[in-house]
Write a protein that holds these residues in place. Structure first.
Motif, PDB file in Angstrom:
ATOM      1  N   ILE A 151      23.815 -24.563 -35.023  1.00 22.16           N
ATOM      2  CA  ILE A 151      23.712 -25.724 -35.899  1.00 22.16           C
ATOM      3  C   ILE A 151      22.241 -26.074 -36.012  1.00 22.16           C
ATOM      4  CG2 ILE A 151      24.249 -28.165 -36.184  1.00 22.16           C
ATOM      5  CD1 ILE A 151      26.830 -27.703 -34.623  1.00 22.16           C
ATOM      6  N   GLU A 152      21.736 -26.065 -37.249  1.00 19.64           N
ATOM      7  CA  GLU A 152      20.335 -26.374 -37.516  1.00 19.64           C
ATOM      8  C   GLU A 152      20.257 -27.472 -38.574  1.00 19.64           C
ATOM      9  OE1 GLU A 152      17.923 -22.568 -37.698  1.00 19.64           O
ATOM     10  OE2 GLU A 152      19.955 -21.746 -37.853  1.00 19.64           O
ATOM     11  N   TRP A 153      19.042 -28.002 -38.795  1.00 17.13           N
ATOM     12  CA  TRP A 153      18.882 -29.058 -39.783  1.00 17.13           C
ATOM     13  C   TRP A 153      19.322 -28.580 -41.166  1.00 17.13           C
ATOM     14  CZ3 TRP A 153      19.356 -33.516 -41.425  1.00 17.13           C
ATOM     15  CH2 TRP A 153      18.784 -33.959 -42.620  1.00 17.13           C
ATOM     16  N   ALA A 154      19.083 -27.309 -41.486  1.00 19.76           N
ATOM     17  CA  ALA A 154      19.466 -26.779 -42.800  1.00 19.76           C
ATOM     18  C   ALA A 154      20.966 -26.929 -43.038  1.00 19.76           C
ATOM     19  CB  ALA A 154      19.065 -25.307 -42.913  1.00 19.76           C
ATOM     20  N   THR A 168      19.545 -27.996 -25.112  1.00 24.01           N
ATOM     21  CA  THR A 168      18.987 -27.968 -23.755  1.00 24.01           C
ATOM     22  C   THR A 168      17.759 -27.072 -23.623  1.00 24.01           C
ATOM     23  OG1 THR A 168      20.610 -26.265 -23.145  1.00 24.01           O
ATOM     24  CG2 THR A 168      21.161 -28.571 -22.651  1.00 24.01           C
ATOM     25  N   ASP A 169      17.655 -26.021 -24.446  1.00 24.89           N
ATOM     26  CA  ASP A 169      16.476 -25.157 -24.334  1.00 24.89           C
ATOM     27  C   ASP A 169      15.375 -25.548 -25.324  1.00 24.89           C
ATOM     28  OD1 ASP A 169      17.390 -24.227 -26.754  1.00 24.89           O
ATOM     29  OD2 ASP A 169      17.794 -22.182 -26.080  1.00 24.89           O
ATOM     30  N   LYS A 170      15.600 -26.635 -26.064  1.00 24.42           N
ATOM     31  CA  LYS A 170      14.593 -27.247 -26.939  1.00 24.42           C
ATOM     32  C   LYS A 170      14.004 -26.267 -27.961  1.00 24.42           C
ATOM     33  CE  LYS A 170      15.236 -30.975 -24.639  1.00 24.42           C
ATOM     34  NZ  LYS A 170      16.127 -32.010 -25.198  1.00 24.42           N
ATOM     35  N   ASP A 171      14.892 -25.482 -28.601  1.00 24.87           N
ATOM     36  CA  ASP A 171      14.404 -24.570 -29.634  1.00 24.87           C
ATOM     37  C   ASP A 171      14.711 -25.081 -31.047  1.00 24.87           C
ATOM     38  OD1 ASP A 171      17.118 -24.153 -29.756  1.00 24.87           O
ATOM     39  OD2 ASP A 171      17.016 -21.958 -29.675  1.00 24.87           O
ATOM     40  N   GLY A 172      15.177 -26.319 -31.146  1.00 25.28           N
ATOM     41  CA  GLY A 172      15.397 -26.933 -32.454  1.00 25.28           C
ATOM     42  C   GLY A 172      16.721 -26.606 -33.103  1.00 25.28           C
ATOM     43  N   LYS A 173      17.628 -25.981 -32.353  1.00 24.81           N
ATOM     44  CA  LYS A 173      18.952 -25.665 -32.884  1.00 24.81           C
ATOM     45  C   LYS A 173      19.962 -25.681 -31.741  1.00 24.81           C
ATOM     46  CE  LYS A 173      17.411 -20.855 -32.990  1.00 24.81           C
ATOM     47  NZ  LYS A 173      17.127 -19.713 -33.886  1.00 24.81           N
ATOM     48  N   ILE A 174      21.220 -25.731 -32.102  1.00 25.60           N
ATOM     49  CA  ILE A 174      22.273 -25.888 -31.104  1.00 25.60           C
ATOM     50  C   ILE A 174      23.217 -24.695 -31.158  1.00 25.60           C
ATOM     51  CG2 ILE A 174      24.176 -27.357 -30.323  1.00 25.60           C
ATOM     52  CD1 ILE A 174      22.646 -29.640 -31.858  1.00 25.60           C
ATOM     53  N   SER A 175      23.320 -23.992 -30.045  1.00 21.42           N
ATOM     54  CA  SER A 175      24.220 -22.836 -29.966  1.00 21.42           C
ATOM     55  C   SER A 175      25.632 -23.311 -29.645  1.00 21.42           C
ATOM     56  CB  SER A 175      23.736 -21.872 -28.880  1.00 21.42           C
ATOM     57  OG  SER A 175      23.934 -22.457 -27.595  1.00 21.42           O
ATOM     58  N   ILE A 176      26.574 -22.399 -29.722  1.00 23.35           N
ATOM     59  CA  ILE A 176      27.963 -22.745 -29.410  1.00 23.35           C
ATOM     60  C   ILE A 176      28.099 -23.160 -27.946  1.00 23.35           C
ATOM     61  CG2 ILE A 176      28.540 -20.305 -29.026  1.00 23.35           C
ATOM     62  CD1 ILE A 176      30.937 -23.082 -30.276  1.00 23.35           C
TER      63      ILE A 176
END
Length: 209
Positions: A37-40, A82-90
């Motif tokens: 899940i990203e801002w886009a 949690t890893d602060k890469d700007g997106k959310i994994s499953i």
């Protein structure tokens, strides 16, 4: 960040049913099905919502909803990424969801923030006859276009959902907030729409099947 389902239900403290529910929401919000899940993805939901309700992208209403959506996304990012890469994994989303199951206060606070702007805006735009309620057709349009554009929600399905919730004909704003809270925390008391969501996301949740 690769999508996986590596974290066990036991480690997360959730049931298989809760896992499937959170996964269904994840794959519907992950609009481009990139596995994150990203801002886009959130921005695309606003674009689709605006087209469906004929909202001019240059209007104040559009800008306000975009800002509200960004606020919700950033709040989600702050809690789940949690890893602060700007997106959310499953896995990150499932971990975040499992914490909600154990911490009602945090979940309620997040949902109230969403309700204060994001959900209220959607409700207002979907309320075509401006009577401060949503009938089955208005609600079906709202969840299809404003929340889950990948879905195929019929007026008949919504009517059954209303009936199962004891809603007589039309849903008011407080009932809509409650529905939204139950949906996002995977604690929905009425399974009709959620079962449809599970069906629609099966190919993404279980790609090997």
């Amino acid at each position: 960040k690769k999508m996986s389902n590596s974290t066990s239900n036991e480690a997360l403290g959730i049931t298989q049913d809760q896992r499937e529910r959170f996964s269904a929401i994840f794959h519907l919000v992950d609009v481009d099905h990139s596995g994150n899940i990203e801002w886009a993805d959130s921005e695309e939901l606003v674009v689709r919502w605006a087209k469906s309700f004929n909202i001019d992208p240059s209007s104040e209403a559009y800008k306000a909803h975009l800002d509200q959506t960004k606020g919700i996304f950033e709040a989600l990012l702050a809690q789940a990424d949690t890893d602060k890469d700007g997106k959310i994994s499953i896995d990150e989303y499932l971990s975040w969801g499992s914490q909600w199951q154990r911490n009602f206060k945090d979940a309620k606070s997040f949902c109230e923030k969403a309700a204060d702007g994001f959900l209220k805006t959607m409700f207002t735009e979907a309320d075509k006859n401006k009577n401060n309620t949503l009938d089955a057709a208005e609600f079906a349009t709202l969840i299809q276009t404003g929340l889950f554009p990948a879905g195929t929600f019929s007026k008949e399905l919504v009517e059954k959902e209303f009936e199962s919730r004891g809603i007589k004909g039309e849903m008011n704003l407080e009932q809509f907030y409650q529905w939204g809270y139950e949906l996002w925390t995977a604690k929905t008391n009425s399974d009709l729409i959620f079962q449809d969501l599970l069906r629609q996301t099966e190919q993404y949740r279980n790609p090997q099947k």
